[in-house]
Scaffold this active site. Structure first.
Site, mmCIF file in Angstrom:
data_model
loop_
_atom_site.group_PDB
_atom_site.id
_atom_site.type_symbol
_atom_site.label_atom_id
_atom_site.label_comp_id
_atom_site.label_asym_id
_atom_site.label_seq_id
_atom_site.Cartn_x
_atom_site.Cartn_y
_atom_site.Cartn_z
ATOM 1 N N SER A 1 83.752 0.142 42.881
ATOM 2 C CA SER A 1 83.880 -0.161 44.372
ATOM 3 C C SER A 1 84.397 -1.493 44.597
ATOM 4 O O SER A 1 85.477 -1.926 43.997
ATOM 5 C CB SER A 1 82.806 0.107 45.051
ATOM 6 O OG SER A 1 83.110 0.194 46.552
ATOM 7 N N ASP B 1 84.180 11.316 47.276
ATOM 8 C CA ASP B 1 83.767 10.031 47.739
ATOM 9 C C ASP B 1 84.224 9.766 49.279
ATOM 10 O O ASP B 1 85.128 9.844 49.734
ATOM 11 C CB ASP B 1 84.614 9.003 46.865
ATOM 12 C CG ASP B 1 84.346 7.389 47.045
ATOM 13 O OD1 ASP B 1 83.846 7.060 48.241
ATOM 14 O OD2 ASP B 1 84.261 6.933 46.009
ATOM 15 N N HIS C 1 80.578 8.482 45.746
ATOM 16 C CA HIS C 1 80.643 6.995 45.477
ATOM 17 C C HIS C 1 79.300 6.585 44.874
ATOM 18 O O HIS C 1 79.199 5.402 44.486
ATOM 19 C CB HIS C 1 80.976 6.466 46.999
ATOM 20 C CG HIS C 1 81.501 4.957 46.866
ATOM 21 N ND1 HIS C 1 82.968 4.632 46.474
ATOM 22 C CD2 HIS C 1 81.180 3.844 47.075
ATOM 23 C CE1 HIS C 1 83.096 3.607 46.279
ATOM 24 N NE2 HIS C 1 81.939 2.921 46.639
#
Lengths: 284, 284
Positions: B153, B229, B262
């Protein structure tokens, strides 16, 4: 049953479910890992995991790495919370300020003493309500009656004692760093006094070392213990289990691991071997 | 360097160290996994891992399962905290109440704007101070100069941009769910405005998609992205990286995984393949 989390994981799915437990009189959460085989419609056996003091359903599913092994061997993994809970304080579930009594410290038995007896019934929950719930809710994905049991620390105590107290219910049992003789160590003495009162016979019925002597079923035990475990000498004392098994002729594989402590780093390091061992037994 | 944690793990050792960072002007913690090969005295290359928003040095080492893979391939894994910290509020490290700015959200760049410029220098920390510290403190266990970089991320953004901005410093780079074009998405626009001001050129210098066009080194990128995600369409937008790499002829392996989100459940599922890929490059 209400699903409160789901995450794709190693080709399968890690889920968290919540349900109203009639045994415990409160909502309970459980982690459920469904391996790729189960998602493809092949009924799979279930490994139940019992966590240690202070844990919820989250610790094992986020820290152990169990999903990789369960995916490989086609096992469903069910990891319940460690006690009844009442975060809002509206359900009358008692608690204690200490980390080793009350919520988060159910010790996998049915309490007989006030104020615990009404809600603290983790033995009935783990042995009766939870498998019935799982086998009914996940019908088609679960192989009914094919169950293995494992756990860590207080949950290792839970795994050993529940397997010994309920012969035939679990195809295999293992433990990491279990409290093998709660009657003889401070964690167990405190919890048993509160939950069971002062009767030595009641204590012995929930003490793995005491149960080994009169076990009706000689289910082999696989136990891993770190030699750098900070609770080894005071709370865990695996030599007592070793002696009890030797005296009774009970099959025990006790592995001592130099340098390993009480943490999930230890569990993760050897969990793959436990899952493979349970998978082998569950195929039998 | 002071060791604040150590745990045996997969035959090696997971440690956490703390040191006074001169770059950041505060104490910093880092996870260091030493595989069995390093403990046996064989110098090993180092994989640096950059975590995402809100993370500390703990998230990756407790949730990813990296130790099994690092042990297998003989890699040291270093996972620093994600920004300068000042929990007691005595060091003058600025912060913001939002989770995506300030402490826990350093974005792996050197801030140029007040109040951030003094302490928020994560690029210099990750590229200069941290490797120098690791290669000096663990001399004999670390192969100097053999480094790989990965992250998740915000840390995926860090991995891609730092590798692109510092050709030759990393033998390989990969990312999970990276913010590939911070200039074009809310997380990046907010952080870049605060840390870098309004200059579009300053933003482009820390934007992987913008950097790809003029990269001097065509280091292959391995990127994994979950299709479920929750930040995919708003913050991550891997199609922008795909287009930039196609236009520039930059080698990219972008893998989209149906159903994955995620979380660390996603990272854990594919981390073994990243570690193997880095190990291969580090042997070259």
């Amino acid at each position: 049953m209400e699903r409160v989390e789901q995450h794709a994981s190693f080709g399968g799915r890690q889920e968290v479910w919540q349900h109203a437990s009639t045994t415990l009189g409160c909502p309970m959460k459980l982690g459920v890992y469904l391996p790729p085989a189960a998602l493809a419609g092949q009924p799979c056996p279930v490994l139940y995991w019992l966590s240690g003091l202070t844990c919820t359903e989250q610790n094992f599913i986020t820290k152990s790495g169990v999903q990789a092994h369960a995916a490989q061997h086609g096992l469903i993994v069910v990891a319940p919370d460690t006690s009844p809970r009442d975060p809002a304080g509206t359900l009358g579930v008692p608690n204690d300020a200490a980390y080793d009594l009350g919520q988060g410290a159910g010790f996998y038995l049915n309490a007989t003493q006030a104020p615990w007896a009404t809600h603290f019934r983790m033995e009935d929950y783990v042995v009766q309500e939870l498998p019935a719930l799982v086998e009914s809710h996940f019908a088609g994905q679960v192989q009914p009656g094919r169950r293995a049991l494992s756990g860590h620390s207080m949950g290792g105590h839970g795994a050993l004692t529940l397997a010994l107290r309920h012969p035939g219910r679990f195809a295999s049992v293992s433990a990491f760093s279990p409290i093998v003789a709660p009657s003889q160590v401070p964690w167990g003495q405190k919890a048993f006094t509160a939950y069971l009162g002062d009767d030595p016979a009641a204590w012995a019925a929930h003490d793995a070392v005491a149960l080994i002597a009169k076990a009706q079923e000689r289910l082999p035990l696989l136990v891993d213990q770190g030699e750098a475990d900070e609770f080894l000498a005071t709370q865990l004392r695996p030599e007592l289990l070793e002696a009890a098994c030797a005296a009774a002729g009970h099959p025990l594989t006790l592995r001592r691991h130099a340098g390993y402590d009480h943490s999930y780093y230890f569990i993760a390091s050897f969990l793959g071997e436990h899952v493979a061992w349970h998978a082998q037994a569950l195929k039998g």
